[in-house]
Motif scaffolding. Structure first.
Motif, PDB file in Angstrom:
ATOM      1  N   ILE A  32     -18.999  25.004   1.022  1.00 41.93           N
ATOM      2  CA  ILE A  32     -18.181  26.098   1.543  1.00 41.93           C
ATOM      3  C   ILE A  32     -17.560  25.686   2.864  1.00 41.93           C
ATOM      4  O   ILE A  32     -18.236  25.130   3.735  1.00 41.93           O
ATOM      5  CB  ILE A  32     -19.057  27.356   1.739  1.00 41.93           C
ATOM      6  N   ALA A  33     -16.282  25.952   3.034  1.00 42.97           N
ATOM      7  CA  ALA A  33     -15.611  25.635   4.288  1.00 42.97           C
ATOM      8  C   ALA A  33     -16.080  26.595   5.369  1.00 42.97           C
ATOM      9  O   ALA A  33     -16.524  27.715   5.100  1.00 42.97           O
ATOM     10  CB  ALA A  33     -14.098  25.728   4.112  1.00 42.97           C
ATOM     11  N   ALA A  34     -15.978  26.150   6.591  1.00 41.53           N
ATOM     12  CA  ALA A  34     -16.379  26.978   7.723  1.00 41.53           C
ATOM     13  C   ALA A  34     -15.408  28.135   7.914  1.00 41.53           C
ATOM     14  O   ALA A  34     -14.244  28.079   7.497  1.00 41.53           O
ATOM     15  CB  ALA A  34     -16.433  26.130   8.988  1.00 41.53           C
ATOM     16  N   ALA A  35     -15.895  29.191   8.556  1.00 41.07           N
ATOM     17  CA  ALA A  35     -15.023  30.309   8.906  1.00 41.07           C
ATOM     18  C   ALA A  35     -13.980  29.832   9.901  1.00 41.07           C
ATOM     19  O   ALA A  35     -14.230  28.933  10.713  1.00 41.07           O
ATOM     20  CB  ALA A  35     -15.845  31.446   9.503  1.00 41.07           C
ATOM     21  N   PRO A  36     -12.777  30.414   9.852  1.00 37.37           N
ATOM     22  CA  PRO A  36     -11.732  30.015  10.797  1.00 37.37           C
ATOM     23  C   PRO A  36     -12.219  30.111  12.240  1.00 37.37           C
ATOM     24  O   PRO A  36     -12.854  31.093  12.630  1.00 37.37           O
ATOM     25  CB  PRO A  36     -10.609  31.021  10.520  1.00 37.37           C
ATOM     26  N   LEU A  81     -19.365  10.896  10.203  1.00 36.73           N
ATOM     27  CA  LEU A  81     -19.593  12.221  10.772  1.00 36.73           C
ATOM     28  C   LEU A  81     -18.274  12.998  10.867  1.00 36.73           C
ATOM     29  O   LEU A  81     -18.184  14.158  10.447  1.00 36.73           O
ATOM     30  CB  LEU A  81     -20.229  12.062  12.148  1.00 36.73           C
ATOM     31  N   LEU A  82     -17.250  12.339  11.385  1.00 35.23           N
ATOM     32  CA  LEU A  82     -15.949  13.001  11.545  1.00 35.23           C
ATOM     33  C   LEU A  82     -15.339  13.347  10.187  1.00 35.23           C
ATOM     34  O   LEU A  82     -14.648  14.369  10.058  1.00 35.23           O
ATOM     35  CB  LEU A  82     -15.004  12.096  12.343  1.00 35.23           C
ATOM     36  N   HIS A  83     -15.579  12.524   9.189  1.00 32.90           N
ATOM     37  CA  HIS A  83     -15.079  12.797   7.832  1.00 32.90           C
ATOM     38  C   HIS A  83     -15.637  14.116   7.309  1.00 32.90           C
ATOM     39  O   HIS A  83     -14.914  14.920   6.701  1.00 32.90           O
ATOM     40  CB  HIS A  83     -15.471  11.651   6.903  1.00 32.90           C
ATOM     41  N   VAL A  84     -16.931  14.360   7.552  1.00 30.65           N
ATOM     42  CA  VAL A  84     -17.551  15.602   7.083  1.00 30.65           C
ATOM     43  C   VAL A  84     -16.969  16.799   7.818  1.00 30.65           C
ATOM     44  O   VAL A  84     -16.640  17.828   7.198  1.00 30.65           O
ATOM     45  CB  VAL A  84     -19.074  15.541   7.266  1.00 30.65           C
ATOM     46  N   GLN A  92     -24.387  17.313   8.997  1.00 25.27           N
ATOM     47  CA  GLN A  92     -25.130  18.419   8.389  1.00 25.27           C
ATOM     48  C   GLN A  92     -25.960  19.158   9.440  1.00 25.27           C
ATOM     49  O   GLN A  92     -25.995  20.399   9.485  1.00 25.27           O
ATOM     50  CB  GLN A  92     -26.039  17.895   7.281  1.00 25.27           C
ATOM     51  N   GLY A  93     -26.619  18.406  10.310  1.00 24.49           N
ATOM     52  CA  GLY A  93     -27.414  19.030  11.356  1.00 24.49           C
ATOM     53  C   GLY A  93     -26.583  19.757  12.387  1.00 24.49           C
ATOM     54  O   GLY A  93     -26.927  20.870  12.811  1.00 24.49           O
ATOM     55  N   LEU A  94     -25.481  19.164  12.791  1.00 29.26           N
ATOM     56  CA  LEU A  94     -24.619  19.801  13.788  1.00 29.26           C
ATOM     57  C   LEU A  94     -23.966  21.072  13.250  1.00 29.26           C
ATOM     58  O   LEU A  94     -23.653  21.994  14.011  1.00 29.26           O
ATOM     59  CB  LEU A  94     -23.530  18.821  14.245  1.00 29.26           C
ATOM     60  N   LEU A  95     -23.776  21.125  11.937  1.00 37.91           N
ATOM     61  CA  LEU A  95     -23.105  22.273  11.314  1.00 37.91           C
ATOM     62  C   LEU A  95     -24.059  23.405  10.947  1.00 37.91           C
ATOM     63  O   LEU A  95     -23.615  24.406  10.371  1.00 37.91           O
ATOM     64  CB  LEU A  95     -22.371  21.815  10.049  1.00 37.91           C
ATOM     65  N   GLU A  96     -25.321  23.284  11.286  1.00 41.10           N
ATOM     66  CA  GLU A  96     -26.285  24.323  10.934  1.00 41.10           C
ATOM     67  C   GLU A  96     -25.826  25.683  11.461  1.00 41.10           C
ATOM     68  O   GLU A  96     -25.458  25.839  12.617  1.00 41.10           O
ATOM     69  CB  GLU A  96     -27.658  23.996  11.501  1.00 41.10           C
ATOM     70  N   GLU A 110     -23.213  25.381   5.195  1.00 41.06           N
ATOM     71  CA  GLU A 110     -24.412  24.914   4.513  1.00 41.06           C
ATOM     72  C   GLU A 110     -24.039  23.748   3.593  1.00 41.06           C
ATOM     73  O   GLU A 110     -23.298  23.933   2.621  1.00 41.06           O
ATOM     74  CB  GLU A 110     -25.033  26.041   3.693  1.00 41.06           C
ATOM     75  N   LEU A 111     -24.533  22.559   3.930  1.00 44.38           N
ATOM     76  CA  LEU A 111     -24.307  21.393   3.087  1.00 44.38           C
ATOM     77  C   LEU A 111     -25.536  21.182   2.212  1.00 44.38           C
ATOM     78  O   LEU A 111     -26.614  20.845   2.706  1.00 44.38           O
ATOM     79  CB  LEU A 111     -24.046  20.144   3.933  1.00 44.38           C
ATOM     80  N   ALA A 112     -25.394  21.366   0.908  1.00 46.59           N
ATOM     81  CA  ALA A 112     -26.485  21.141  -0.029  1.00 46.59           C
ATOM     82  C   ALA A 112     -26.656  19.643  -0.287  1.00 46.59           C
ATOM     83  O   ALA A 112     -25.806  18.821   0.087  1.00 46.59           O
ATOM     84  CB  ALA A 112     -26.202  21.873  -1.344  1.00 46.59           C
ATOM     85  N   ASP A 113     -27.760  19.280  -0.942  1.00 42.94           N
ATOM     86  CA  ASP A 113     -27.997  17.874  -1.264  1.00 42.94           C
ATOM     87  C   ASP A 113     -26.836  17.266  -2.047  1.00 42.94           C
ATOM     88  O   ASP A 113     -26.434  16.127  -1.805  1.00 42.94           O
ATOM     89  CB  ASP A 113     -29.283  17.728  -2.080  1.00 42.94           C
ATOM     90  N   ALA A 114     -26.295  18.030  -2.989  1.00 41.82           N
ATOM     91  CA  ALA A 114     -25.176  17.523  -3.789  1.00 41.82           C
ATOM     92  C   ALA A 114     -23.953  17.264  -2.923  1.00 41.82           C
ATOM     93  O   ALA A 114     -23.193  16.313  -3.175  1.00 41.82           O
ATOM     94  CB  ALA A 114     -24.839  18.518  -4.902  1.00 41.82           C
ATOM     95  N   ASP A 115     -23.746  18.085  -1.899  1.00 42.66           N
ATOM     96  CA  ASP A 115     -22.625  17.871  -0.985  1.00 42.66           C
ATOM     97  C   ASP A 115     -22.822  16.598  -0.176  1.00 42.66           C
ATOM     98  O   ASP A 115     -21.880  15.817   0.029  1.00 42.66           O
ATOM     99  CB  ASP A 115     -22.480  19.057  -0.026  1.00 42.66           C
ATOM    100  N   VAL A 116     -24.051  16.392   0.304  1.00 42.03           N
ATOM    101  CA  VAL A 116     -24.345  15.188   1.077  1.00 42.03           C
ATOM    102  C   VAL A 116     -24.099  13.943   0.240  1.00 42.03           C
ATOM    103  O   VAL A 116     -23.470  12.979   0.689  1.00 42.03           O
ATOM    104  CB  VAL A 116     -25.796  15.230   1.595  1.00 42.03           C
TER     105      VAL A 116
END
Length: 318
Positions: free
Chosen positions: A2-6, A78-81, A121-125, A129-135
């Motif tokens: 899911i993309a982040a809120a604006p 990291l920047l790619h994510v 993933q940690g910084l975006l907590e 929410e990045l699931a295992d499949a996303d990682v």
């Protein structure tokens, strides 16, 4: 994913700690499919700072060689994510402590990519929410294939494949009787060069041969270590690459002639031995140490945790 809120942003001062294991891919017949996590780790701490500057500090392996700005592979990952989820990158300070040898077939580039993805993933907590499949998907986008990044993320023995939904994996527990040895030479090998030596087509008989050995290898690693020597036979990639790393090919041959399940680790030039018991591993180490060429014999274990990420509490900040 899911993309982040604006307008979502990573708080300045947020810090995370990441640890990622080395890996050995292919394991002989399982070309671009099988991978194993090893208990050698790169460690990373990342802090979000004000501004947009990216600074990378490196200790250990590669400290005098890798970039220290946003072109560093960990930083790029990291920047790619962050770009993928629509979060503007803050300033970043990355402090890396590297132990995985570079250019030796132990998954150093895969570990760097996974480190960056897990740090994101940690910084975006609390934001995304990045699931295992996303990682796995994000890491595979950067690496190009999942055989190294899957064990680096999930640990243990992994089978990785790609279908219409993207990269997928199955994690398996390795039989506790299996002991690992990695022989590391002074020389390095370019993965790109190693892959360029592969033919575009292989004989039907060789394809069938490797299918049977790959299936057998899964059984050998999880249930029947006594089958490891037969199960690690390969006709798809090691022979074609032998001319580019003759010392590796010679060591694999010497070890296998003595009854040890030796294979090229990843793209090489390191050699992985899958021993059926600790005594056999010591015998293999003696063969490695008797060679005229300088090799380091690393007695390793399977890493069962895979990559980890955890927040650093504010009170722990230095």
């Amino acid at each position: 994913m899911i993309a982040a809120a604006p307008g979502a942003s990573i708080p300045v001062g947020r810090r995370v700690r990441v640890q990622v294991p080395a890996t050995s891919a292919n394991l002989g017949p399982g070309f671009d499919t099988l991978g194993l996590a090893l208990n050698v780790h790169d460690e990373l701490e990342v802090e979000a700072t004000a501004g947009t500057a990216v600074r990378v500090e490196v200790e250990g392996v590669g400290a005098d060689e890798v970039p220290t700005d946003e072109t560093n592979l960990v930083a790029r990952s990291l920047l790619h994510v962050l770009e993928a989820v629509g979060v503007e990158a803050p300033g970043l300070v990355l402090r890396a402590r590297n132990s995985i040898p570079h250019g030796r077939g132990m998954g150093s580039s895969g570990a760097a990519i996974v480190s960056g993805v897990l740090a994101a993933q940690g910084l975006l907590e609390g934001l995304v929410e990045l699931a295992d499949a996303d990682v796995l998907r994000l890491a595979t986008e950067l690496e190009g294939h999942p055989d190294n990044v899957a064990p680096a993320i999930f640990g243990g023995l992994t089978i990785a494949w790609v279908d219409e939904t993207g990269p997928r994996h199955k994690q398996l527990a390795v039989h506790r009787g299996v002991s690992l040895l990695v022989a590391v030479p002074e020389a390095t090998m370019s993965t790109k060069l190693a892959r360029s030596l592969q033919p575009e087509a292989v004989p039907h008989a060789d394809a069938v041969f490797n299918l049977s050995r790959s299936a057998l290898l899964v059984a050998a690693l999880t249930q029947s270590p006594e089958l490891l020597l037969d199960a690690t036979e390969d006709r798809l990639h090691q022979t074609y690459r032998a001319s580019a790393m003759p010392e590796t090919s010679a060591l694999v041959g010497a070890l296998r002639a003595a009854g040890h399940a030796a294979v090229v680790s990843g793209a090489g030039p390191s050699v992985l031995v899958l021993a059926g018991d600790p005594a056999a591993r010591l015998e293999a180490a003696a063969i490695v140490e008797s060679r005229d060429e300088p090799w380091r014999a690393l007695l390793l274990a399977v890493d069962i945790r895979g990559g980890t990420v955890e927040p650093i509490p504010p009170q722990a900040a230095a």
